[in-house]
Scaffold this motif. Structure first.
Motif, PDB file in Angstrom:
ATOM      1  N   LEU A  95       5.451   4.578  -1.955  1.00 20.72           N
ATOM      2  CA  LEU A  95       5.254   2.900  -2.286  1.00 20.72           C
ATOM      3  C   LEU A  95       3.722   3.613  -3.420  1.00 20.72           C
ATOM      4  O   LEU A  95       2.563   4.507  -3.332  1.00 20.72           O
ATOM      5  CB  LEU A  95       4.323   2.517  -1.563  1.00 20.72           C
ATOM      6  CG  LEU A  95       4.437   0.480  -1.834  1.00 20.72           C
ATOM      7  CD1 LEU A  95       5.769  -0.266  -2.223  1.00 20.72           C
ATOM      8  CD2 LEU A  95       4.212   0.422  -1.140  1.00 20.72           C
ATOM      9  N   ARG A  96       4.151   3.345  -4.842  1.00 20.21           N
ATOM     10  CA  ARG A  96       3.343   3.324  -5.514  1.00 20.21           C
ATOM     11  C   ARG A  96       2.805   1.983  -6.048  1.00 20.21           C
ATOM     12  O   ARG A  96       3.394   0.333  -5.970  1.00 20.21           O
ATOM     13  CB  ARG A  96       3.964   3.040  -7.478  1.00 20.21           C
ATOM     14  CG  ARG A  96       4.405   5.007  -7.484  1.00 20.21           C
ATOM     15  CD  ARG A  96       5.232   4.667  -8.391  1.00 20.21           C
ATOM     16  NE  ARG A  96       5.802   6.097  -8.925  1.00 20.21           N
ATOM     17  CZ  ARG A  96       4.883   7.715  -8.938  1.00 20.21           C
ATOM     18  NH1 ARG A  96       3.833   7.059  -9.552  1.00 20.21           N
ATOM     19  NH2 ARG A  96       5.882   8.253  -8.393  1.00 20.21           N
ATOM     20  N   LEU A  97       1.173   2.006  -5.283  1.00 19.19           N
ATOM     21  CA  LEU A  97       0.071   0.567  -5.958  1.00 19.19           C
ATOM     22  C   LEU A  97      -0.352   1.160  -7.251  1.00 19.19           C
ATOM     23  O   LEU A  97      -1.182   1.741  -7.524  1.00 19.19           O
ATOM     24  CB  LEU A  97       0.004   0.906  -4.671  1.00 19.19           C
ATOM     25  CG  LEU A  97       0.275   0.333  -3.168  1.00 19.19           C
ATOM     26  CD1 LEU A  97      -0.668   0.555  -2.365  1.00 19.19           C
ATOM     27  CD2 LEU A  97       1.334  -0.981  -3.375  1.00 19.19           C
ATOM     28  N   SER A  98      -0.863   0.202  -7.710  1.00 22.37           N
ATOM     29  CA  SER A  98      -1.832   0.031  -8.936  1.00 22.37           C
ATOM     30  C   SER A  98      -3.653   0.372  -8.380  1.00 22.37           C
ATOM     31  O   SER A  98      -3.541   0.120  -6.576  1.00 22.37           O
ATOM     32  CB  SER A  98      -2.159  -1.567  -9.108  1.00 22.37           C
ATOM     33  OG  SER A  98      -3.212  -2.327  -7.960  1.00 22.37           O
ATOM     34  N   PRO A  99      -3.637   0.725  -9.492  1.00 22.95           N
ATOM     35  CA  PRO A  99      -5.119   1.751  -8.399  1.00 22.95           C
ATOM     36  C   PRO A  99      -6.067   0.943  -7.724  1.00 22.95           C
ATOM     37  O   PRO A  99      -7.300   0.990  -7.533  1.00 22.95           O
ATOM     38  CB  PRO A  99      -6.037   2.469 -10.096  1.00 22.95           C
ATOM     39  CG  PRO A  99      -4.739   2.176 -10.798  1.00 22.95           C
ATOM     40  CD  PRO A  99      -4.186   1.355 -10.350  1.00 22.95           C
ATOM     41  N   GLU A 100      -6.193  -0.015  -8.505  1.00 17.48           N
ATOM     42  CA  GLU A 100      -7.109  -1.384  -7.935  1.00 17.48           C
ATOM     43  C   GLU A 100      -6.976  -1.569  -6.605  1.00 17.48           C
ATOM     44  O   GLU A 100      -8.131  -2.308  -5.784  1.00 17.48           O
ATOM     45  CB  GLU A 100      -7.315  -3.033  -9.072  1.00 17.48           C
ATOM     46  CG  GLU A 100      -7.721  -2.317 -10.793  1.00 17.48           C
ATOM     47  CD  GLU A 100      -6.689  -1.433 -11.456  1.00 17.48           C
ATOM     48  OE1 GLU A 100      -7.009  -1.390 -12.553  1.00 17.48           O
ATOM     49  OE2 GLU A 100      -5.622  -2.326 -10.767  1.00 17.48           O
ATOM     50  N   VAL A 101      -5.338  -2.374  -5.615  1.00 12.29           N
ATOM     51  CA  VAL A 101      -5.307  -1.997  -4.824  1.00 12.29           C
ATOM     52  C   VAL A 101      -5.927  -1.214  -3.833  1.00 12.29           C
ATOM     53  O   VAL A 101      -6.437  -1.520  -3.510  1.00 12.29           O
ATOM     54  CB  VAL A 101      -4.080  -2.825  -4.898  1.00 12.29           C
ATOM     55  CG1 VAL A 101      -3.578  -2.414  -3.166  1.00 12.29           C
ATOM     56  CG2 VAL A 101      -3.493  -3.893  -5.408  1.00 12.29           C
ATOM     57  N   VAL A 102      -5.314  -0.135  -4.232  1.00  9.23           N
ATOM     58  CA  VAL A 102      -5.672   1.094  -3.191  1.00  9.23           C
ATOM     59  C   VAL A 102      -7.302   1.281  -3.464  1.00  9.23           C
ATOM     60  O   VAL A 102      -7.974   1.700  -2.360  1.00  9.23           O
ATOM     61  CB  VAL A 102      -6.035   2.655  -3.901  1.00  9.23           C
ATOM     62  CG1 VAL A 102      -5.796   4.069  -3.065  1.00  9.23           C
ATOM     63  CG2 VAL A 102      -3.379   2.280  -4.104  1.00  9.23           C
ATOM     64  N   GLU A 103      -8.456   1.610  -4.301  1.00  6.58           N
ATOM     65  CA  GLU A 103      -9.971   1.312  -4.216  1.00  6.58           C
ATOM     66  C   GLU A 103      -9.977  -0.076  -3.128  1.00  6.58           C
ATOM     67  O   GLU A 103     -10.808   0.420  -2.612  1.00  6.58           O
ATOM     68  CB  GLU A 103     -10.589   1.035  -5.953  1.00  6.58           C
ATOM     69  CG  GLU A 103     -10.114   2.156  -6.142  1.00  6.58           C
ATOM     70  CD  GLU A 103     -10.485   3.392  -5.711  1.00  6.58           C
ATOM     71  OE1 GLU A 103     -12.025   3.410  -5.205  1.00  6.58           O
ATOM     72  OE2 GLU A 103      -9.986   4.820  -5.749  1.00  6.58           O
ATOM     73  N   HIS A 104      -9.748  -0.926  -3.764  1.00  4.85           N
ATOM     74  CA  HIS A 104      -9.865  -2.386  -2.859  1.00  4.85           C
ATOM     75  C   HIS A 104      -9.954  -1.914  -1.380  1.00  4.85           C
ATOM     76  O   HIS A 104     -10.726  -2.452  -0.311  1.00  4.85           O
ATOM     77  CB  HIS A 104      -9.057  -3.102  -3.317  1.00  4.85           C
ATOM     78  CG  HIS A 104      -9.791  -4.956  -1.891  1.00  4.85           C
ATOM     79  ND1 HIS A 104     -10.513  -5.755  -1.951  1.00  4.85           N
ATOM     80  CD2 HIS A 104      -8.778  -5.219  -1.223  1.00  4.85           C
ATOM     81  CE1 HIS A 104     -10.352  -6.414  -1.237  1.00  4.85           C
ATOM     82  NE2 HIS A 104      -9.743  -6.249  -0.855  1.00  4.85           N
ATOM     83  N   PHE A 105      -8.677  -1.214  -0.721  1.00  3.76           N
ATOM     84  CA  PHE A 105      -7.997  -0.902   0.623  1.00  3.76           C
ATOM     85  C   PHE A 105      -8.895  -0.370   0.961  1.00  3.76           C
ATOM     86  O   PHE A 105     -10.219  -0.347   1.895  1.00  3.76           O
ATOM     87  CB  PHE A 105      -6.780  -1.302   1.035  1.00  3.76           C
ATOM     88  CG  PHE A 105      -6.480  -2.731   0.448  1.00  3.76           C
ATOM     89  CD1 PHE A 105      -6.328  -3.646   2.022  1.00  3.76           C
ATOM     90  CD2 PHE A 105      -5.714  -3.635   0.064  1.00  3.76           C
ATOM     91  CE1 PHE A 105      -6.139  -4.778   1.699  1.00  3.76           C
ATOM     92  CE2 PHE A 105      -5.134  -4.519  -0.445  1.00  3.76           C
ATOM     93  CZ  PHE A 105      -4.866  -4.902   1.020  1.00  3.76           C
ATOM     94  N   LYS A 106      -9.603   0.920   0.028  1.00  2.00           N
ATOM     95  CA  LYS A 106      -9.671   2.410   0.808  1.00  2.00           C
ATOM     96  C   LYS A 106     -11.186   1.868   1.105  1.00  2.00           C
ATOM     97  O   LYS A 106     -12.397   2.362   1.780  1.00  2.00           O
ATOM     98  CB  LYS A 106      -9.380   3.288   0.062  1.00  2.00           C
ATOM     99  CG  LYS A 106      -8.834   3.764  -0.310  1.00  2.00           C
ATOM    100  CD  LYS A 106      -8.957   5.177  -1.131  1.00  2.00           C
ATOM    101  CE  LYS A 106      -7.499   5.903  -0.501  1.00  2.00           C
ATOM    102  NZ  LYS A 106      -7.376   7.724  -1.515  1.00  2.00           N
ATOM    103  N   SER A 107     -12.318   0.824  -0.386  1.00  3.11           N
ATOM    104  CA  SER A 107     -13.660   0.866   0.304  1.00  3.11           C
ATOM    105  C   SER A 107     -13.781   0.193   1.271  1.00  3.11           C
ATOM    106  O   SER A 107     -14.708   0.054   1.863  1.00  3.11           O
ATOM    107  CB  SER A 107     -13.490  -0.241  -1.641  1.00  3.11           C
ATOM    108  OG  SER A 107     -13.369  -1.762  -0.820  1.00  3.11           O
TER     109      SER A 107
END
Length: 128
Positions: free
Chosen positions: A94-106
């Motif tokens: 699944l391709r997600l926007s960088p903002e979504v990935v950074e939010h959840f990874k943080s």
């Protein structure tokens, strides 16, 4: 001239600054305890206590699989990880926007599970 002191039995008189009477080391290099102790047995130890003869090619030729010799026991031994506690999830790319990935990874470990949880909540809201 150095005068030697009278020391207790087992102690040797020395003319040194650190101690006038000092116990002699049993052997060179053995004055300090060994920090690393060897564990386990040597091949010699195992040969000394072993009463099992060495296996021959004929012995190996007669060998049978464990599951053939002990079928009930073999069936009772659980192989693999066993059943999942929760329903099995599907592996997708699944391709997600960088903002979504950074939010959840943080938010730390378990970020992928939190994405799954958020998507499930969204699906339930949409279905209602």
């Amino acid at each position: 001239m150095v005068s030697l002191l009278s020391c207790s039995p087992g102690w040797d008189a020395k003319a040194s600054a650190s101690s006038a009477c000092d116990r002699q080391a049993a052997a060179k290099g053995n004055s300090m305890p060994n920090a690393k102790k060897k564990s386990g047995y040597t091949k010699r130890d195992l040969r000394a206590v072993s009463d099992t003869p060495e296996l021959t090619r004929a012995d190996f030729a007669k060998a049978r699989p464990f599951s053939e010799v002990f079928p009930d026991l073999s069936a009772s031994i659980r192989m693999g990880r066993g059943p999942n506690k929760a329903p099995t999830k599907k592996l997708v790319s699944l391709r997600l926007s960088p903002e979504v990935v950074e939010h959840f990874k943080s938010t730390g470990p378990g970020w992928q599970s939190r994405i799954d949880e958020t998507l499930r909540k969204a699906v339930k809201r949409k279905a209602s």
